[in-house]
Design a protein around this motif. Structure first.
Motif, PDB file in Angstrom:
ATOM      1  N   HIS A 147     -82.717 -47.303 -33.540  1.00 47.49           N
ATOM      2  CA  HIS A 147     -82.991 -48.477 -32.661  1.00 47.49           C
ATOM      3  C   HIS A 147     -82.206 -48.227 -31.262  1.00 47.49           C
ATOM      4  CE1 HIS A 147     -78.859 -49.424 -34.141  1.00 47.49           C
ATOM      5  NE2 HIS A 147     -78.652 -50.394 -33.074  1.00 47.49           N
ATOM      6  N   ALA A 148     -80.997 -47.641 -31.278  1.00 38.92           N
ATOM      7  CA  ALA A 148     -80.214 -47.407 -30.055  1.00 38.92           C
ATOM      8  C   ALA A 148     -81.307 -46.672 -29.198  1.00 38.92           C
ATOM      9  CB  ALA A 148     -78.890 -46.762 -30.613  1.00 38.92           C
ATOM     10  N   SER A 149     -81.705 -45.742 -29.566  1.00 36.66           N
ATOM     11  CA  SER A 149     -82.576 -44.935 -28.604  1.00 36.66           C
ATOM     12  C   SER A 149     -83.682 -45.458 -28.118  1.00 36.66           C
ATOM     13  CB  SER A 149     -83.110 -43.545 -29.414  1.00 36.66           C
ATOM     14  OG  SER A 149     -82.000 -42.761 -29.685  1.00 36.66           O
ATOM     15  N   VAL A 150     -84.256 -46.339 -28.935  1.00 38.02           N
ATOM     16  CA  VAL A 150     -85.528 -47.252 -28.505  1.00 38.02           C
ATOM     17  C   VAL A 150     -84.862 -48.202 -27.493  1.00 38.02           C
ATOM     18  CG1 VAL A 150     -87.254 -49.006 -28.915  1.00 38.02           C
ATOM     19  CG2 VAL A 150     -86.776 -46.910 -30.537  1.00 38.02           C
ATOM     20  N   LEU A 151     -83.808 -48.872 -27.719  1.00 37.38           N
ATOM     21  CA  LEU A 151     -83.417 -49.904 -26.788  1.00 37.38           C
ATOM     22  C   LEU A 151     -82.888 -49.300 -25.454  1.00 37.38           C
ATOM     23  CD1 LEU A 151     -82.077 -52.601 -26.269  1.00 37.38           C
ATOM     24  CD2 LEU A 151     -79.906 -51.965 -27.065  1.00 37.38           C
ATOM     25  N   HIS A 152     -82.376 -48.120 -25.454  1.00 39.46           N
ATOM     26  CA  HIS A 152     -81.846 -47.333 -24.112  1.00 39.46           C
ATOM     27  C   HIS A 152     -83.154 -47.000 -23.308  1.00 39.46           C
ATOM     28  CE1 HIS A 152     -80.402 -44.333 -21.438  1.00 39.46           C
ATOM     29  NE2 HIS A 152     -81.252 -43.417 -22.012  1.00 39.46           N
ATOM     30  N   ASN A 153     -84.302 -46.478 -24.083  1.00 40.48           N
ATOM     31  CA  ASN A 153     -85.379 -46.372 -23.167  1.00 40.48           C
ATOM     32  C   ASN A 153     -86.142 -47.668 -22.810  1.00 40.48           C
ATOM     33  OD1 ASN A 153     -86.056 -43.420 -23.322  1.00 40.48           O
ATOM     34  ND2 ASN A 153     -85.953 -43.605 -25.629  1.00 40.48           N
ATOM     35  N   VAL A 154     -86.157 -48.619 -23.489  1.00 45.20           N
ATOM     36  CA  VAL A 154     -86.577 -49.845 -23.003  1.00 45.20           C
ATOM     37  C   VAL A 154     -85.832 -50.505 -21.914  1.00 45.20           C
ATOM     38  CG1 VAL A 154     -86.924 -52.472 -23.576  1.00 45.20           C
ATOM     39  CG2 VAL A 154     -87.755 -50.777 -25.331  1.00 45.20           C
ATOM     40  N   GLU A 155     -84.511 -50.164 -21.904  1.00 41.32           N
ATOM     41  CA  GLU A 155     -83.683 -50.814 -20.725  1.00 41.32           C
ATOM     42  C   GLU A 155     -84.087 -49.859 -19.825  1.00 41.32           C
ATOM     43  OE1 GLU A 155     -80.030 -51.009 -22.472  1.00 41.32           O
ATOM     44  OE2 GLU A 155     -80.413 -52.991 -23.115  1.00 41.32           O
ATOM     45  N   ARG A 156     -83.948 -48.424 -19.884  1.00 37.41           N
ATOM     46  CA  ARG A 156     -84.191 -47.631 -18.803  1.00 37.41           C
ATOM     47  C   ARG A 156     -85.673 -47.766 -17.977  1.00 37.41           C
ATOM     48  NH1 ARG A 156     -86.345 -42.341 -17.822  1.00 37.41           N
ATOM     49  NH2 ARG A 156     -87.421 -42.372 -19.982  1.00 37.41           N
ATOM     50  N   ILE A 157     -86.649 -47.863 -18.846  1.00 40.09           N
ATOM     51  CA  ILE A 157     -87.852 -48.313 -18.298  1.00 40.09           C
ATOM     52  C   ILE A 157     -88.078 -49.804 -17.454  1.00 40.09           C
ATOM     53  CG2 ILE A 157     -90.468 -48.471 -18.804  1.00 40.09           C
ATOM     54  CD1 ILE A 157     -89.412 -45.703 -18.806  1.00 40.09           C
ATOM     55  N   ASN A 158     -87.302 -50.686 -18.092  1.00 36.04           N
ATOM     56  CA  ASN A 158     -87.124 -51.931 -17.242  1.00 36.04           C
ATOM     57  C   ASN A 158     -86.551 -51.771 -15.866  1.00 36.04           C
ATOM     58  OD1 ASN A 158     -88.275 -54.056 -18.958  1.00 36.04           O
ATOM     59  ND2 ASN A 158     -86.440 -54.191 -20.149  1.00 36.04           N
TER      60      ASN A 158
END
Length: 122
Positions: free
Chosen positions: A64-75
């Motif tokens: 889940h942390a990898s997904v969160l990192h990518n969501v925030e990065r793309i945001n």
């Protein structure tokens, strides 16, 4: 309106990026291009599917942390880069097209090319 499936987001991302499904889904780390498209797919999946970060991570073979990192990065990137915004919109639209229409119109939601290779008239 029905929810989009993570697998539909992955299929749309693969079609738009030209990457194999297995690569978008998470097979291997890949290069920068793979990483960018996979991150965009995670971002769209998070916003369209209603699935948790952990559930999305399981589909991509990540936590889940990898997904969160990518969501925030793309945001952050989408605020600065029109190309990222366009890619996100294209993925979201293609993933939202009903499956039977994707079969008729191709994975991008656009009319398929004519048999002679020219673009079909709209």
């Amino acid at each position: 309106m029905s929810r989009v499936l993570v697998s539909e987001v992955i299929a749309a991302t693969a079609a738009l990026s030209g990457l194999p499904l297995a690569v978008v889904r998470g097979e291997g780390r890949g290069d920068r291009r793979v990483w960018d498209w996979r991150a965009k797919a995670m971002h769209v999946a998070y916003h369209l599917t209603g699935q948790s970060l952990a559930a999305i991570g399981r589909v991509f073979g990540r936590d889940h942390a990898s997904v969160l990192h990518n969501v925030e990065r793309i945001n952050a990137l989408r605020l600065l880069d029109a190309g990222v915004r366009e890619d996100l919109m294209r993925i979201a639209i293609a993933a939202s097209v009903p499956a039977d229409a994707r079969v008729r119109q191709g994975a991008t939601g656009l009319a398929p090319p004519a048999p002679d290779g020219r673009e079909a008239a709209s």
